[in-house]
Write an enzyme that holds these catalytic residues in place. Structure first.
Site, PDB file in Angstrom:
ATOM      1  N   HIS A   1      31.643 110.056  -9.903  1.00  0.00           N
ATOM      2  CA  HIS A   1      32.855 109.574  -9.237  1.00  0.00           C
ATOM      3  C   HIS A   1      34.055 109.746 -10.162  1.00  0.00           C
ATOM      4  O   HIS A   1      33.959 109.586 -11.379  1.00  0.00           O
ATOM      5  CB  HIS A   1      32.710 108.124  -8.777  1.00  0.00           C
TER       6      HIS A   1
ATOM      7  N   ASP B   1      37.077 108.063  -9.762  1.00  0.00           N
ATOM      8  CA  ASP B   1      37.974 106.912  -9.875  1.00  0.00           C
ATOM      9  C   ASP B   1      37.550 106.010 -11.022  1.00  0.00           C
ATOM     10  O   ASP B   1      36.392 106.013 -11.462  1.00  0.00           O
ATOM     11  CB  ASP B   1      38.037 106.124  -8.558  1.00  0.00           C
TER      12      ASP B   1
ATOM     13  N   ASP C   1      32.542 105.891 -17.872  1.00  0.00           N
ATOM     14  CA  ASP C   1      32.358 105.560 -16.452  1.00  0.00           C
ATOM     15  C   ASP C   1      33.409 106.256 -15.598  1.00  0.00           C
ATOM     16  O   ASP C   1      34.391 105.649 -15.211  1.00  0.00           O
ATOM     17  CB  ASP C   1      32.443 104.043 -16.278  1.00  0.00           C
TER      18      ASP C   1
ATOM     19  N   GLU D   1      34.453 105.191  -5.677  1.00  0.00           N
ATOM     20  CA  GLU D   1      33.152 104.548  -5.912  1.00  0.00           C
ATOM     21  C   GLU D   1      33.322 103.091  -6.291  1.00  0.00           C
ATOM     22  O   GLU D   1      32.539 102.236  -5.877  1.00  0.00           O
ATOM     23  CB  GLU D   1      32.401 105.301  -7.015  1.00  0.00           C
ATOM     24  N   GLU D   2      34.359 102.805  -7.084  1.00  0.00           N
ATOM     25  CA  GLU D   2      34.529 101.459  -7.629  1.00  0.00           C
ATOM     26  C   GLU D   2      34.900 100.427  -6.563  1.00  0.00           C
ATOM     27  O   GLU D   2      34.845  99.234  -6.820  1.00  0.00           O
ATOM     28  CB  GLU D   2      35.610 101.467  -8.715  1.00  0.00           C
TER      29      GLU D   2
ATOM     30  N   GLU E   1      25.840 108.330 -13.914  1.00  0.00           N
ATOM     31  CA  GLU E   1      26.367 107.042 -14.384  1.00  0.00           C
ATOM     32  C   GLU E   1      25.855 106.768 -15.802  1.00  0.00           C
ATOM     33  O   GLU E   1      24.791 107.262 -16.201  1.00  0.00           O
ATOM     34  CB  GLU E   1      25.918 105.907 -13.456  1.00  0.00           C
TER      35      GLU E   1
ATOM     36  N   HIS F   1      34.442  99.397 -17.781  1.00  0.00           N
ATOM     37  CA  HIS F   1      35.380  98.397 -17.232  1.00  0.00           C
ATOM     38  C   HIS F   1      36.017  97.532 -18.316  1.00  0.00           C
ATOM     39  O   HIS F   1      36.765  96.610 -17.997  1.00  0.00           O
ATOM     40  CB  HIS F   1      34.691  97.487 -16.206  1.00  0.00           C
TER      41      HIS F   1
END
Length: 386
Positions: free
Chosen positions: A73, A75, A105, A137-138, A165, A359
């Site tokens: 992903h 984003d 990520d 995705e997030e 991931e 994150h």
């Protein structure tokens, strides 16, 4: 230039695009699309309904079913209110680590996959290799949901999916799903002294919540035999219940936020069908006997399918062969893998970096993780070459 240097350079370019889920990813998608197109890949840019987001689907090799898809992903999560020691959108290298939002990520895997594409393009391939880079995705795997809908109807869809991931290059063959909902209750306000003349939205929200808690207990007995999840059954959590203003007014509005973490798709269907039947057969008839406009509306915030461990999983077996790993694990975080599994693809999660860094401020990926990923992708190139 070495593959690692190429990966680092591309990753720095990708980090410079602040593709937070709330913003467009089109410029980043265009960069990757042009890079793959220049290698001779068949490239599709699949825009969402707003036109501000897109998935990228590209193929190197023959146009036939059963290929291998490398998926990631594009984003990232926001950086607001995080205390970074450097600009999150300018990649910095320190002590064998690359710092920046999205490094682990999961732009690190995307960069490694695209850096290896020239090796694939320079060979005659027995099987196609697909590159699938998604949006959003997030915030609920929205891009992968759109992509899986498209792939489902294609005769030449890939047979295997490797989702990169951050797993520290461990092989992950399963994770729970994550389904989030908000149920909104519309009743009829009135004076607290005459409850029979109103429809108390809070009371019906409480009954709805109580039914969810009953279903939660049923789920404990539906755990698949040998389930290694913690806990091994599907869970339900009530996150918020709100409604009403003062003691003596019948509340006309209420909301319940709740989530479910299914270990198997059958549990997801079971809970949805049971709670919908409860609303249709019991709550709404009672509410509408007093107020015909009373209603219960459930909003789907996000439904991310789980990845169910399977006895036969060609993607898992392939990655085990490429990495030399002897075992597999389960994880608690969600990915797009389950959506691809649902349309008949074998799926596995394996990628560079640690989810512990995702994150957070000063997110990073270690260079030795990228090297391990590139080694796996080199093996894949040899695997599919004629």
């Amino acid at each position: 230039m070495s593959d690692l240097d190429t990966t680092k350079d591309l990753l720095g370019e990708l980090i410079a695009y602040p593709t937070v889920s709330a913003d467009s990813n089109l410029e980043l998608i265009a960069l990757l699309a042009n890079r793959l197109h220049d290698l001779g890949a068949e490239v599709e840019i699949l825009a969402d309904e707003t036109g501000s987001k897109a998935n990228l689907l590209a193929r190197i090799g023959p146009d036939e079913p059963g290929g291998i898809m490398l998926s990631g992903h594009t984003d990232v999560v926001p950086v607001e209110d995080q205390d970074w020691t450097s600009d999150p959108y300018r990649m910095v290298e320190r002590d064998g680590h690359l710092f920046g939002r999205g490094t682990c990520d999961m732009k690190g895997f995307i960069a490694a996959a695209v850096a290896m594409a020239p090796h694939l393009a320079g060979k005659q391939l027995r099987r196609p290799v697909h590159f699938a880079f998604t949006h959003d995705e997030e915030v609920g795997c929205l891009g992968a949901r759109n992509l899986s809908d498209i792939l489902r109807d294609r005769d030449t869809k890939p047979g295997l999916a490797v989702i990169g991931e951050p797993t520290m290059m461990r092989i992950i063959e399963g994770h729970k799903g994550c389904c989030e909902y908000t149920a909104r209750f519309t009743g009829l306000e009135g004076h607290g002294s005459r409850p029979e003349l109103g429809v108390n939205a809070v009371e019906y929200a409480v009954r709805y919540t109580a039914r969810l808690l009953e279903l939660r207990e049923h789920l404990r007995h539906r755990a698949p035999p040998g389930s290694e999840f913690e806990p091994p059954w599907t869970t339900i959590n009530i996150g918020r219940l709100t409604g009403g203003h003062v003691h003596n007014v019948i509340p006309g509005l209420a909301e319940v936020d709740w989530e479910m973490r299914p270990v198997q798709e059958a549990d997801h269907r079971f809970v949805r069908e049971e709670i919908e039947a409860f609303v249709t057969r019991e709550l709404l008839p009672e509410m509408r006997r007093v107020h015909p406009d009373a209603d219960v509306i459930t909003q789907v915030i996000g439904e991310v399918a789980g990845l169910e461990p399977m006895e036969h999983n060609a993607a898992r077996d392939l990655v085990a062969e490429l990495t030399g790993a002897n075992g597999t694990d389960l994880v608690s975080f969600g990915t797009e893998a389950g959506l691809f599994q649902q349309i008949g693809m074998s799926a596995v999660i394996c990628g560079p970096g640690s989810i512990a860094q995702a994150h957070k401020p000063d997110e990073f990926i270690a260079l030795d993780q990228l090297e391990q990923c590139l080694k796996m992708l080199h093996g894949l190139t040899d695997q599919v070459a004629a």
